[in-house]
Design an enzyme around this catalytic site. Structure first.
Site, PDB file in Angstrom:
ATOM      1  N   ASP A  86     -20.189 -11.528  21.078  1.00 17.99           N
ATOM      2  CA  ASP A  86     -19.833 -10.170  21.441  1.00 17.99           C
ATOM      3  C   ASP A  86     -20.553  -9.851  22.947  1.00 17.99           C
ATOM      4  O   ASP A  86     -21.134 -10.634  23.254  1.00 17.99           O
ATOM      5  CB  ASP A  86     -20.385  -9.133  20.533  1.00 17.99           C
ATOM      6  CG  ASP A  86     -19.883  -7.728  20.619  1.00 17.99           C
ATOM      7  OD1 ASP A  86     -18.907  -7.577  19.881  1.00 17.99           O
ATOM      8  OD2 ASP A  86     -20.153  -7.061  21.720  1.00 17.99           O
ATOM      9  N   LYS A  99       1.957   2.196   7.364  1.00 19.84           N
ATOM     10  CA  LYS A  99       2.251   1.433   8.424  1.00 19.84           C
ATOM     11  C   LYS A  99       3.151   1.934   9.418  1.00 19.84           C
ATOM     12  O   LYS A  99       3.791   2.769   8.982  1.00 19.84           O
ATOM     13  CB  LYS A  99       2.858  -0.121   8.110  1.00 19.84           C
ATOM     14  CG  LYS A  99       2.065  -1.095   7.510  1.00 19.84           C
ATOM     15  CD  LYS A  99       0.544  -1.392   8.285  1.00 19.84           C
ATOM     16  CE  LYS A  99       1.005  -2.276   9.576  1.00 19.84           C
ATOM     17  NZ  LYS A  99      -0.307  -2.582  10.473  1.00 19.84           N
ATOM     18  N   VAL A 117      -1.118 -12.583  10.067  1.00 25.49           N
ATOM     19  CA  VAL A 117      -0.633 -11.576   9.238  1.00 25.49           C
ATOM     20  C   VAL A 117      -1.069 -10.501   9.887  1.00 25.49           C
ATOM     21  O   VAL A 117      -2.178  -9.976  10.022  1.00 25.49           O
ATOM     22  CB  VAL A 117      -0.830 -11.582   7.819  1.00 25.49           C
ATOM     23  CG1 VAL A 117      -0.288 -10.485   6.994  1.00 25.49           C
ATOM     24  CG2 VAL A 117      -0.324 -13.024   7.288  1.00 25.49           C
ATOM     25  N   TYR A 128      -0.803   4.362  10.702  1.00 23.20           N
ATOM     26  CA  TYR A 128      -0.907   3.549  11.760  1.00 23.20           C
ATOM     27  C   TYR A 128       0.100   3.156  12.681  1.00 23.20           C
ATOM     28  O   TYR A 128       1.426   3.053  12.133  1.00 23.20           O
ATOM     29  CB  TYR A 128      -1.513   2.115  11.113  1.00 23.20           C
ATOM     30  CG  TYR A 128      -2.957   2.052  10.709  1.00 23.20           C
ATOM     31  CD1 TYR A 128      -3.799   2.348  11.223  1.00 23.20           C
ATOM     32  CD2 TYR A 128      -2.830   1.951   9.114  1.00 23.20           C
ATOM     33  CE1 TYR A 128      -5.257   2.408  10.552  1.00 23.20           C
ATOM     34  CE2 TYR A 128      -4.323   2.077   8.520  1.00 23.20           C
ATOM     35  CZ  TYR A 128      -5.334   1.998   9.255  1.00 23.20           C
ATOM     36  OH  TYR A 128      -6.466   1.977   8.781  1.00 23.20           O
ATOM     37  N   ARG A 156       0.802  -1.231  -0.083  1.00 22.92           N
ATOM     38  CA  ARG A 156       0.117  -0.229  -0.015  1.00 22.92           C
ATOM     39  C   ARG A 156       0.877   1.226   0.037  1.00 22.92           C
ATOM     40  O   ARG A 156       2.036   1.160   0.297  1.00 22.92           O
ATOM     41  CB  ARG A 156      -0.832  -0.035   1.240  1.00 22.92           C
ATOM     42  CG  ARG A 156      -1.947  -0.988   1.044  1.00 22.92           C
ATOM     43  CD  ARG A 156      -2.776  -0.940   2.522  1.00 22.92           C
ATOM     44  NE  ARG A 156      -1.967  -1.498   3.710  1.00 22.92           N
ATOM     45  CZ  ARG A 156      -2.093  -1.974   4.899  1.00 22.92           C
ATOM     46  NH1 ARG A 156      -3.690  -1.444   5.074  1.00 22.92           N
ATOM     47  NH2 ARG A 156      -1.693  -2.351   5.702  1.00 22.92           N
ATOM     48  N   SER A 158     -10.439  -2.173   8.582  1.00 19.60           N
ATOM     49  CA  SER A 158     -11.205  -3.226   9.205  1.00 19.60           C
ATOM     50  C   SER A 158     -12.090  -3.957   8.411  1.00 19.60           C
ATOM     51  O   SER A 158     -12.450  -5.105   8.357  1.00 19.60           O
ATOM     52  CB  SER A 158     -12.081  -2.660  10.365  1.00 19.60           C
ATOM     53  OG  SER A 158     -11.053  -2.271  11.401  1.00 19.60           O
ATOM     54  N   ALA A 171      -6.910  -9.336  15.063  1.00 23.66           N
ATOM     55  CA  ALA A 171      -6.321  -8.316  16.129  1.00 23.66           C
ATOM     56  C   ALA A 171      -4.797  -8.424  16.566  1.00 23.66           C
ATOM     57  O   ALA A 171      -4.321  -7.762  17.421  1.00 23.66           O
ATOM     58  CB  ALA A 171      -7.170  -8.693  17.586  1.00 23.66           C
ATOM     59  N   VAL A 172      -4.206  -9.269  15.716  1.00 25.07           N
ATOM     60  CA  VAL A 172      -2.660  -9.441  16.040  1.00 25.07           C
ATOM     61  C   VAL A 172      -1.882  -7.979  16.210  1.00 25.07           C
ATOM     62  O   VAL A 172      -1.129  -8.045  16.839  1.00 25.07           O
ATOM     63  CB  VAL A 172      -1.986 -10.352  15.135  1.00 25.07           C
ATOM     64  CG1 VAL A 172      -1.801  -9.904  13.599  1.00 25.07           C
ATOM     65  CG2 VAL A 172      -0.930 -11.087  15.853  1.00 25.07           C
ATOM     66  N   ASP A 173      -2.387  -7.137  15.383  1.00 23.27           N
ATOM     67  CA  ASP A 173      -1.452  -5.751  15.457  1.00 23.27           C
ATOM     68  C   ASP A 173      -1.694  -5.037  16.734  1.00 23.27           C
ATOM     69  O   ASP A 173      -1.138  -4.188  16.952  1.00 23.27           O
ATOM     70  CB  ASP A 173      -1.688  -4.971  14.085  1.00 23.27           C
ATOM     71  CG  ASP A 173      -2.997  -4.599  13.818  1.00 23.27           C
ATOM     72  OD1 ASP A 173      -3.925  -5.028  14.631  1.00 23.27           O
ATOM     73  OD2 ASP A 173      -3.495  -4.154  12.821  1.00 23.27           O
ATOM     74  N   HIS A 229      -0.386   1.509  16.272  1.00 21.69           N
ATOM     75  CA  HIS A 229      -0.441   0.165  17.085  1.00 21.69           C
ATOM     76  C   HIS A 229       0.429   0.057  18.372  1.00 21.69           C
ATOM     77  O   HIS A 229       1.192  -0.905  18.571  1.00 21.69           O
ATOM     78  CB  HIS A 229      -0.544  -0.961  16.114  1.00 21.69           C
ATOM     79  CG  HIS A 229      -1.802  -1.131  15.217  1.00 21.69           C
ATOM     80  ND1 HIS A 229      -3.127  -0.946  15.304  1.00 21.69           N
ATOM     81  CD2 HIS A 229      -1.682  -0.896  13.730  1.00 21.69           C
ATOM     82  CE1 HIS A 229      -3.941  -1.015  14.577  1.00 21.69           C
ATOM     83  NE2 HIS A 229      -2.650  -0.899  13.551  1.00 21.69           N
ATOM     84  N   ARG A 254     -25.321  -4.729  20.500  1.00 21.34           N
ATOM     85  CA  ARG A 254     -24.785  -5.105  19.118  1.00 21.34           C
ATOM     86  C   ARG A 254     -25.318  -6.407  18.651  1.00 21.34           C
ATOM     87  O   ARG A 254     -25.683  -6.858  17.639  1.00 21.34           O
ATOM     88  CB  ARG A 254     -23.450  -5.177  19.263  1.00 21.34           C
ATOM     89  CG  ARG A 254     -22.654  -5.388  18.135  1.00 21.34           C
ATOM     90  CD  ARG A 254     -22.957  -4.416  17.001  1.00 21.34           C
ATOM     91  NE  ARG A 254     -22.423  -4.549  15.587  1.00 21.34           N
ATOM     92  CZ  ARG A 254     -22.890  -4.170  14.369  1.00 21.34           C
ATOM     93  NH1 ARG A 254     -24.059  -3.332  14.386  1.00 21.34           N
ATOM     94  NH2 ARG A 254     -22.148  -4.571  13.275  1.00 21.34           N
ATOM     95  N   VAL A 303     -11.603  -8.582  17.974  1.00 22.62           N
ATOM     96  CA  VAL A 303     -11.851  -7.979  19.126  1.00 22.62           C
ATOM     97  C   VAL A 303     -10.903  -6.627  18.972  1.00 22.62           C
ATOM     98  O   VAL A 303      -9.705  -7.010  18.822  1.00 22.62           O
ATOM     99  CB  VAL A 303     -11.361  -8.552  20.306  1.00 22.62           C
ATOM    100  CG1 VAL A 303     -11.665  -7.702  21.532  1.00 22.62           C
ATOM    101  CG2 VAL A 303     -12.467  -9.786  20.410  1.00 22.62           C
ATOM    102  N   VAL A 319     -14.902  -5.507  11.829  1.00 20.24           N
ATOM    103  CA  VAL A 319     -14.258  -6.655  11.492  1.00 20.24           C
ATOM    104  C   VAL A 319     -15.104  -7.871  11.336  1.00 20.24           C
ATOM    105  O   VAL A 319     -15.095  -8.767  10.600  1.00 20.24           O
ATOM    106  CB  VAL A 319     -12.914  -7.009  12.143  1.00 20.24           C
ATOM    107  CG1 VAL A 319     -12.435  -8.294  11.713  1.00 20.24           C
ATOM    108  CG2 VAL A 319     -11.876  -5.853  11.932  1.00 20.24           C
ATOM    109  N   GLU A 341      -5.472   4.800  13.937  1.00 19.07           N
ATOM    110  CA  GLU A 341      -6.117   3.938  14.711  1.00 19.07           C
ATOM    111  C   GLU A 341      -7.032   4.565  15.924  1.00 19.07           C
ATOM    112  O   GLU A 341      -7.863   3.853  16.385  1.00 19.07           O
ATOM    113  CB  GLU A 341      -5.538   2.596  15.137  1.00 19.07           C
ATOM    114  CG  GLU A 341      -4.832   2.549  16.257  1.00 19.07           C
ATOM    115  CD  GLU A 341      -3.338   3.034  15.785  1.00 19.07           C
ATOM    116  OE1 GLU A 341      -2.189   2.989  16.324  1.00 19.07           O
ATOM    117  OE2 GLU A 341      -3.063   3.431  14.543  1.00 19.07           O
TER     118      GLU A 341
END
Length: 375
Positions: free
Chosen positions: A198, A75, A298, A94, A15, A134, A268-270, A96, A203, A239, A179, A118
């Site tokens: 959730d 990033k 990833v 971003y 990107r 997302s 949500a790994v980032d 994080h 929601r 999440v 997401v 974010e």
């Protein structure tokens, strides 16, 4: 203002922070834009496209950082970029921070002004600069999960949607936000049996109204998660706690209860991941296996579809970037409360609560930073 657009150098990140159309908008407002040569190629934009829009091309990333007052990228800076960042330089990207102590301390040391996509937050609690990515990551998650459920890729060998006479896969989605909602739409479209969990009953009611019949909702708690993972073929972690670490909803000890060859995709790994055993991977080496469970983690999933992702992201970020360029970051943040929430680190001080709590750092009130005495 002088804006710099460097080429992303994170693994397989294709990107770019500003499109040629974005350059034209900056130029229309009277700003200078330096773009690193070939920065847009991965997203389908040539150097000639940028030049036609009014950008000045520079051959190296060091030259872009050296010229720019504001860096606009996708990033977070990685280690090779740390030394290029100047004191007081504005970085709009971003970050994080809550998932990287190294990055946090590096930006504190460089005394940069770090405004994170974010954590820009509207009064209704929505995150306008996170939503586009997302949406992309949510829609990609079932697609990647379906692929890694294939036997040659060490999965269970199950087709997500099944066929007549054969049950479809069970997909468990943790989180009913942007997401999770997008993941559920795509997984349901594949024909899978989908459960969304959730902690917000409101929601869950909304999702129950809008989702097709092969999507069911369930309240999220430890007991229900432990029961659901025993039947799940694919778990999608979706999440988000803005600016803070994601909670571990699936712990290491739960893996033993999962089916061999099941797949987890932790979007949500980032932000630290909501599946305890997930650690960031790359598009080059996207998966690993623990206790016979395939982990896809990833951290920049949308980077795999850069044309779509870049256009979606810059549609959202450009108005804010132009405002920052027109007014300067301090005045823009004074006038725009949503943009002010994007400030994470300023001149060596942490000004965002989630980042301070993540690493036990002192928190400076952002109002103090924005006082005229700091100007």
């Amino acid at each position: 203002m002088i804006i710099g657009v460097p080429k992303e150098i994170k693994n397989n990140e294709n990107r770019v922070g500003v499109t040629p159309a974005g350059v034209a908008e900056f130029r229309k407002a009277g700003h200078t834009v330096y773009v690193q040569a070939s920065a847009g190629e991965g997203s389908g934009f040539s150097d000639a496209d940028y030049e036609q829009a009014g950008a000045l091309m520079l051959p190296t990333i060091a030259e872009v950082y050296g010229q720019a007052e504001m860096i606009v990228k996708v990033k977070e800076p990685i280690q090779e970029e740390y030394q290029l960042i100047r004191e007081g330089q504005l970085l709009f990207t971003y970050f994080h921070f809550a998932s990287s102590e190294e990055l946090t301390h590096a930006m504190i040391e460089r005394k940069a002004t770090c405004l994170a996509y974010e954590t820009v937050e509207l009064p209704n609690r929505s995150l306008p600069l996170l939503v586009p990515m997302s949406e992309v990551a949510g829609r990609m998650a079932p697609q990647e999960g379906a692929k890694y459920l294939e036997k040659p890729l060490k999965g269970r060998g199950i087709l997500l949607g099944g066929v007549p006479g054969v049950r479809p896969a069970n997909v468990l989605i943790l989180g009913g936000g942007v997401v999770g909602t997008n993941a559920a739409k795509v997984a349901a479209g594949f024909g899978a049996q989908v459960t969304i969990m959730d902690i917000s009953l409101n929601r869950l009611r909304e999702l129950d109204d809008i989702m097709p019949k092969n999507v069911v909702t369930q309240y999220s708690n430890d007991y229900n998660i432990r029961a659901a993972i025993k039947e799940a073929d694919l778990i999608i972690g979706a999440v988000l706690i803005p600016g803070a670490k994601a909670p571990h909803l699936v712990t290491r000890d739960m893996l033993k209860d999962m089916k061999p060859g099941a797949v987890v995709v932790d979007v949500a790994v980032d932000q630290g991941g909501c599946i305890e055993t997930c650690t960031p991977t790359t598009h080059e080496n996207p998966t690993f296996i623990i206790d016979d469970v395939v982990h896809y983690c990833v951290a920049n999933m949308p980077g795999a579809v850069p044309y779509t992702s870049t256009l979606a992201l810059t549609n959202a970020t450009l108005p804010y970037a132009v405002k920052l360029a027109n007014l300067g970051w301090r005045e823009a943040c004074l006038r725009d409360a949503s943009l002010r929430l994007g400030l994470n680190v300023v001149n060596g001080e942490v000004v965002y609560k989630g980042v301070a709590e993540a690493w036990g750092l002192p928190l400076t009130n952002v109002s103090k930073i924005l006082e005229p005495a700091h100007a």
